[in-house]
Design a protein around this motif. Structure first.
Motif, PDB file in Angstrom:
ATOM      1  N   ARG A  72       0.851  -1.188   0.000  1.00  0.00           N
ATOM      2  CA  ARG A  72       0.000   0.000   0.000  1.00  0.00           C
ATOM      3  C   ARG A  72       0.891   1.244   0.000  1.00  0.00           C
ATOM      4  O   ARG A  72       1.921   1.279   0.685  1.00  0.00           O
ATOM      5  CB  ARG A  72      -0.890   0.006   1.243  1.00  0.00           C
ATOM      6  CG  ARG A  72      -1.843   1.206   1.308  1.00  0.00           C
ATOM      7  CD  ARG A  72      -2.726   1.134   2.530  1.00  0.00           C
ATOM      8  NE  ARG A  72      -1.938   1.219   3.766  1.00  0.00           N
ATOM      9  CZ  ARG A  72      -2.414   0.934   4.960  1.00  0.00           C
ATOM     10  NH1 ARG A  72      -3.657   0.520   5.099  1.00  0.00           N
ATOM     11  NH2 ARG A  72      -1.646   1.029   6.038  1.00  0.00           N
ATOM     12  N   ALA A  73       0.492   2.274  -0.786  1.00  0.00           N
ATOM     13  CA  ALA A  73       1.273   3.510  -0.870  1.00  0.00           C
ATOM     14  C   ALA A  73       1.277   4.224   0.476  1.00  0.00           C
ATOM     15  O   ALA A  73       0.280   4.218   1.204  1.00  0.00           O
ATOM     16  CB  ALA A  73       0.692   4.421  -1.947  1.00  0.00           C
ATOM     17  N   ALA A  74       2.423   4.845   0.821  1.00  0.00           N
ATOM     18  CA  ALA A  74       2.561   5.570   2.088  1.00  0.00           C
ATOM     19  C   ALA A  74       3.569   6.701   1.898  1.00  0.00           C
ATOM     20  O   ALA A  74       4.458   6.611   1.042  1.00  0.00           O
ATOM     21  CB  ALA A  74       3.021   4.615   3.191  1.00  0.00           C
ATOM     22  N   PRO A  75       3.452   7.784   2.683  1.00  0.00           N
ATOM     23  CA  PRO A  75       4.416   8.896   2.586  1.00  0.00           C
ATOM     24  C   PRO A  75       5.728   8.531   3.276  1.00  0.00           C
ATOM     25  O   PRO A  75       5.922   8.795   4.469  1.00  0.00           O
ATOM     26  CB  PRO A  75       3.698  10.049   3.305  1.00  0.00           C
ATOM     27  CG  PRO A  75       2.775   9.382   4.270  1.00  0.00           C
ATOM     28  CD  PRO A  75       2.378   8.073   3.648  1.00  0.00           C
ATOM     29  N   LEU A  76       6.631   7.921   2.543  1.00  0.00           N
ATOM     30  CA  LEU A  76       7.889   7.432   3.104  1.00  0.00           C
ATOM     31  C   LEU A  76       9.067   8.254   2.581  1.00  0.00           C
ATOM     32  O   LEU A  76       9.048   8.725   1.440  1.00  0.00           O
ATOM     33  CB  LEU A  76       8.093   5.958   2.746  1.00  0.00           C
ATOM     34  CG  LEU A  76       6.983   4.998   3.190  1.00  0.00           C
ATOM     35  CD1 LEU A  76       7.162   3.640   2.542  1.00  0.00           C
ATOM     36  CD2 LEU A  76       6.972   4.851   4.706  1.00  0.00           C
ATOM     37  N   VAL A  77      10.082   8.422   3.408  1.00  0.00           N
ATOM     38  CA  VAL A  77      11.290   9.151   3.016  1.00  0.00           C
ATOM     39  C   VAL A  77      12.517   8.345   3.440  1.00  0.00           C
ATOM     40  O   VAL A  77      12.456   7.549   4.371  1.00  0.00           O
ATOM     41  CB  VAL A  77      11.352  10.553   3.662  1.00  0.00           C
ATOM     42  CG1 VAL A  77      10.280  11.460   3.091  1.00  0.00           C
ATOM     43  CG2 VAL A  77      11.246  10.472   5.187  1.00  0.00           C
ATOM     44  N   LYS A  78      13.624   8.596   2.736  1.00  0.00           N
ATOM     45  CA  LYS A  78      14.880   7.938   3.091  1.00  0.00           C
ATOM     46  C   LYS A  78      15.649   8.834   4.060  1.00  0.00           C
ATOM     47  O   LYS A  78      15.871  10.009   3.784  1.00  0.00           O
ATOM     48  CB  LYS A  78      15.725   7.682   1.845  1.00  0.00           C
ATOM     49  CG  LYS A  78      17.048   6.985   2.137  1.00  0.00           C
ATOM     50  CD  LYS A  78      17.894   6.876   0.878  1.00  0.00           C
ATOM     51  CE  LYS A  78      19.257   6.258   1.186  1.00  0.00           C
ATOM     52  NZ  LYS A  78      20.141   6.275   0.019  1.00  0.00           N
ATOM     53  N   VAL A  79      16.013   8.272   5.217  1.00  0.00           N
ATOM     54  CA  VAL A  79      16.804   8.999   6.204  1.00  0.00           C
ATOM     55  C   VAL A  79      18.230   8.463   6.153  1.00  0.00           C
ATOM     56  O   VAL A  79      18.465   7.273   6.390  1.00  0.00           O
ATOM     57  CB  VAL A  79      16.220   8.829   7.628  1.00  0.00           C
ATOM     58  CG1 VAL A  79      17.104   9.511   8.657  1.00  0.00           C
ATOM     59  CG2 VAL A  79      14.807   9.382   7.687  1.00  0.00           C
ATOM     60  N   ASP A  80      19.177   9.348   5.786  1.00  0.00           N
ATOM     61  CA  ASP A  80      20.596   8.970   5.727  1.00  0.00           C
ATOM     62  C   ASP A  80      21.269   9.287   7.047  1.00  0.00           C
ATOM     63  O   ASP A  80      20.972  10.310   7.686  1.00  0.00           O
ATOM     64  CB  ASP A  80      21.309   9.731   4.606  1.00  0.00           C
ATOM     65  CG  ASP A  80      20.895   9.243   3.231  1.00  0.00           C
ATOM     66  OD1 ASP A  80      20.984   8.027   2.990  1.00  0.00           O
ATOM     67  OD2 ASP A  80      20.479  10.074   2.403  1.00  0.00           O
ATOM     68  N   ILE A  81      22.182   8.420   7.456  1.00  0.00           N
ATOM     69  CA  ILE A  81      22.997   8.669   8.642  1.00  0.00           C
ATOM     70  C   ILE A  81      24.420   8.966   8.170  1.00  0.00           C
ATOM     71  O   ILE A  81      25.027   8.165   7.452  1.00  0.00           O
ATOM     72  CB  ILE A  81      23.000   7.451   9.590  1.00  0.00           C
ATOM     73  CG1 ILE A  81      21.562   7.071   9.989  1.00  0.00           C
ATOM     74  CG2 ILE A  81      23.851   7.733  10.822  1.00  0.00           C
ATOM     75  CD1 ILE A  81      20.812   8.107  10.783  1.00  0.00           C
ATOM     76  N   LEU A  82      24.928  10.150   8.553  1.00  0.00           N
ATOM     77  CA  LEU A  82      26.276  10.558   8.170  1.00  0.00           C
ATOM     78  C   LEU A  82      27.180  10.527   9.393  1.00  0.00           C
ATOM     79  O   LEU A  82      26.844  11.087  10.445  1.00  0.00           O
ATOM     80  CB  LEU A  82      26.282  11.979   7.579  1.00  0.00           C
ATOM     81  CG  LEU A  82      25.592  12.162   6.222  1.00  0.00           C
ATOM     82  CD1 LEU A  82      24.091  12.362   6.394  1.00  0.00           C
ATOM     83  CD2 LEU A  82      26.169  13.347   5.477  1.00  0.00           C
ATOM     84  N   VAL A  83      28.302   9.822   9.274  1.00  0.00           N
ATOM     85  CA  VAL A  83      29.303   9.767  10.340  1.00  0.00           C
ATOM     86  C   VAL A  83      30.550  10.460   9.818  1.00  0.00           C
ATOM     87  O   VAL A  83      31.093  10.049   8.789  1.00  0.00           O
ATOM     88  CB  VAL A  83      29.608   8.306  10.753  1.00  0.00           C
ATOM     89  CG1 VAL A  83      30.704   8.264  11.803  1.00  0.00           C
ATOM     90  CG2 VAL A  83      28.354   7.619  11.278  1.00  0.00           C
ATOM     91  N   ASN A  84      30.959  11.538  10.488  1.00  0.00           N
ATOM     92  CA  ASN A  84      32.101  12.335  10.044  1.00  0.00           C
ATOM     93  C   ASN A  84      31.882  12.860   8.621  1.00  0.00           C
ATOM     94  O   ASN A  84      32.780  12.838   7.792  1.00  0.00           O
ATOM     95  CB  ASN A  84      33.403  11.519  10.133  1.00  0.00           C
ATOM     96  CG  ASN A  84      34.633  12.398  10.101  1.00  0.00           C
ATOM     97  OD1 ASN A  84      34.557  13.588  10.405  1.00  0.00           O
ATOM     98  ND2 ASN A  84      35.762  11.826   9.707  1.00  0.00           N
ATOM     99  N   HIS A  85      30.619  13.261   8.333  1.00  0.00           N
ATOM    100  CA  HIS A  85      30.195  13.856   7.056  1.00  0.00           C
ATOM    101  C   HIS A  85      30.122  12.857   5.904  1.00  0.00           C
ATOM    102  O   HIS A  85      29.868  13.252   4.769  1.00  0.00           O
ATOM    103  CB  HIS A  85      31.117  15.029   6.652  1.00  0.00           C
ATOM    104  CG  HIS A  85      31.189  16.099   7.702  1.00  0.00           C
ATOM    105  ND1 HIS A  85      30.098  16.866   8.044  1.00  0.00           N
ATOM    106  CD2 HIS A  85      32.217  16.503   8.506  1.00  0.00           C
ATOM    107  CE1 HIS A  85      30.451  17.718   9.007  1.00  0.00           C
ATOM    108  NE2 HIS A  85      31.734  17.510   9.307  1.00  0.00           N
TER     109      HIS A  85
END
Length: 615
Positions: free
Chosen positions: A493-506
């Motif tokens: 089912r469609a949903a409002p999803l986003v990708k969350v990136d984790i940056l370590v030391n940029h």
């Protein structure tokens, strides 16, 4: 052997309702295992099974039982797992049988897997024999649970057998009931040989050993067998039955369950669901195999030492032969090197595979945070399956993201309904229906009538990703351990999803990135970086940890640098000397920050599992 003297049946139940203990009593009564060799949960041979007290792999065993009329029957029993993650093992066992013992704990009553396994057995049109186990326990309520079974599944009271698997009372009556109620196997005794492969394992000397149920004809050790899906032909190394260890025989006939050592060395040459036939007179049509199982949870497996990559691949291929629900494909990560993206049926399945790889094959692994597979509809109309956040196309290419849903069934005492509804509401679930199972019994005031403690069956539709974030622990906590759950895949089912990136030391660490619901992304991102700050070790330079959606940073924490006091030896003197030393230290730290590598420990990946546990 005459097929009319054969009975093929399996034992199905919720986890910890006594399947393996009941199988022990059958082995003793039929004399299959000598008294001196007997041990508890005899068929659970894997160390992990004995430590955890659960069945992970279905086990087949051949026994002989003499019925009250004096006729000796051959029993082929398959003991199946009870945990929801291993339900695929149960479905394979059911396809090899004509009947099933439905075991229910007399103190616990009907649980979620009891309902799921019963419905599965009915789909396969098996003859069900209901068995009420643990009637010897002080807290057992056989009348109440018997009434539950009658109400839920429509059995008559006289069909339900009351036993104590631990003490052995009633076990012989079950074997007699199997003779009377379970139909004999059907098949063309004189026709071309056809055997269904329902499990397999790898042996260094005999190659792939296929566990088979002979549907038509027979298999002789002098035959050459042909795999109908691939057309591969091989000389049979050995055929035999499990009694309970592999016991060679000359022939397997219609209706029998046993094994065929094929001599194949490649995993893909003979897989679960294949049909084996004789090369001399091959069958025209293969047997209907199994519907390929779809993995539900995905995680990356990487060796701690990059040189172990080849060993990890070989180990996964061998496990895949023994576990058809495990999928794998190579992947690489800038932080972790080369590894595999593996698909599992659930978190317990992932945990068991990880432990087996570490114990049986001596591998030291890094396991990334589990994720689910999303269907992504692109702007050009094409639909792709994305099982890793790293594979998600850019925002400009994505039209919508669809998340996988589950139909969830929870069984719990009715006093926990409020806590369960609160938990499910916090997990973006949709309520479907609720039903009370009222067992007969005695009220607390001593009068006759429905018992006070009725149980409730609650059904919800819930996003699969919500089960990964500490859901099971929360469920047990809110119901004092009394709730049980079962789930089946319900589509996308469609949903409002986003990708969350984790940056370590940029630098983005793809193995830590996640796909989250837009409403909770900022909150979850903050929780993740807070937990990572306490997990990632301090360096000689300052390490920023950030969570971002696209180019927008939504959360940041900093791991402070370890400091060396370069002024320790400066007792007074010119201030310019101190300043020079501090400037030199500052330049060194700046240089280290540019070239320094931050090692990500395994605990960092585990922190993502805990996110959502406080909701």
């Amino acid at each position: 052997m005459d097929p009319s003297r054969i009975r093929n049946f399996c034992i199905i139940a919720h986890i910890d309702h006594g399947k393996s203990t009941l199988a022990d009593r059958f082995l003793e009564i039929t004399g299959t295992v000598r008294a001196g060799d007997m041990k508890a949960q005899f068929l659970d041979q894997m160390d992990l099974e004995r430590e955890r007290g659960i069945t992970i792999k279905g086990k087949a065993v051949t026994m002989s039982h003499t019925a009250p009329d004096g006729i000796t029957y051959q029993f082929n029993l398959i003991d199946t797992p009870g945990h929801v993650d291993f339900s695929y093992e149960v479905s394979r066992a059911l396809a090899a049988c004509e009947g099933a013992l439905l075991v229910v704990d007399a103190s616990q009553g009907i649980e979620a897997q009891t309902i799921a396994n019963t419905l599965l057995a009915m789909e396969y049109d098996l003859e069900l024999i209901p068995v009420l186990n643990k009637v010897d326990l002080p807290q057992a309520e056989p009348e109440r649970v018997s009434a539950e079974i009658q109400q839920a599944f429509g059995f008559r009271a006289d069909e339900i057998l009351h036993v104590s698997a631990k003490e052995g009372t009633g076990a012989r009556e079950i074997l007699d009931a199997v003779v009377a109620r379970v139909p004999a196997p059907k098949g063309d005794v004189a026709g071309p040989s056809r055997s269904l492969v329902f499990d397999s394992e790898f042996n260094s000397y005999k190659g792939i050993i296929a566990h088979v149920r002979v549907k038509d004809g027979s298999i002789s050790k002098h035959d050459r067998i042909k795999v109908m899906s691939s057309g591969r032909v091989a000389e049979i190394v050995e055929v035999g039955v499990f009694s309970p260890g592999p016991t060679p025989t000359d022939i397997l006939e219609t209706g029998q369950v046993g094994y065929v050592a094929t001599g194949f060395k490649e995993v893909r040459e003979c897989t679960v669901g294949d049909t084996l036939t004789a090369e001399r007179s091959p069958a025209a049509e293969p047997l209907p195999g199994y519907v390929p199982v779809k993995p539900m949870v995905f995680a990356g497996l990487y060796p701690s030492d990059g040189e172990e990559y080849g060993n990890l691949r070989n180990a996964l291929e061998k496990l895949q032969l023994n576990d058809a629900s495990l999928s794998m494909e190579p992947e690489s990560s800038s932080a972790l090197g080369f590894g595999f993206r593996c698909g599992f049926l659930g978190l317990m399945h992932l945990e068991i595979v990880q432990e087996r790889l570490e114990r049986e094959y001596g591998l030291d692994l890094i396991v990334t945070a589990p994720s689910v597979a999303y269907q992504v509809v692109l702007t050009n109309g094409e639909t792709v399956l994305v099982d890793s956040p790293a594979k998600l196309p850019g925002p400009n290419e994505v039209s919508e993201i669809q998340e996988p849903l589950l139909d969830l069934t929870i069984v719990a005492p009715n006093r926990h309904v409020g806590a369960l509804m609160e938990l499910m509401h916090s997990r973006r679930s949709e309520f479907k229906r609720m039903e009370y199972i009222q067992g007969a019994g005695t009220r607390r005031d001593g009068s006759d009538g429905p018992g006070d403690e009725s149980r409730v069956v609650m059904e919800y539709t819930i996003p699969l990703v919500e089960l990964l974030a500490d859901f099971y622990n929360q469920l047990k906590s809110k119901t004092q351990g009394y709730a049980s759950l079962d789930y089946t895949f319900a589509g996308y089912r469609a949903a409002p999803l986003v990708k969350v990136d984790i940056l370590v030391n940029h630098y983005p660490v793809e193995a830590l990135s996640m796909i989250l619901h837009r409403d909770s992304a900022v909150f979850q991102g903050r929780k993740i970086v807070e937990k990572l700050r306490g997990t990632i070790p301090r360096q000689m330079f300052e390490v920023p940890i950030q969570a971002s959606i696209g180019s927008r940073v939504i959360a940041r924490e900093t791991v402070r640098a370890m400091r060396k006091d370069v002024l320790a030896k400066c007792y007074g003197g010119d201030i310019t000397r101190k300043r020079k030393l501090l400037e030199k230290q500052k330049e060194g730290k700046k240089r280290m920050k540019m070239v320094g590598q931050v090692e990500i420990p395994q605990e960092a990946f585990l922190t993502i599992l805990e996110v959502g546990g406080d909701s």
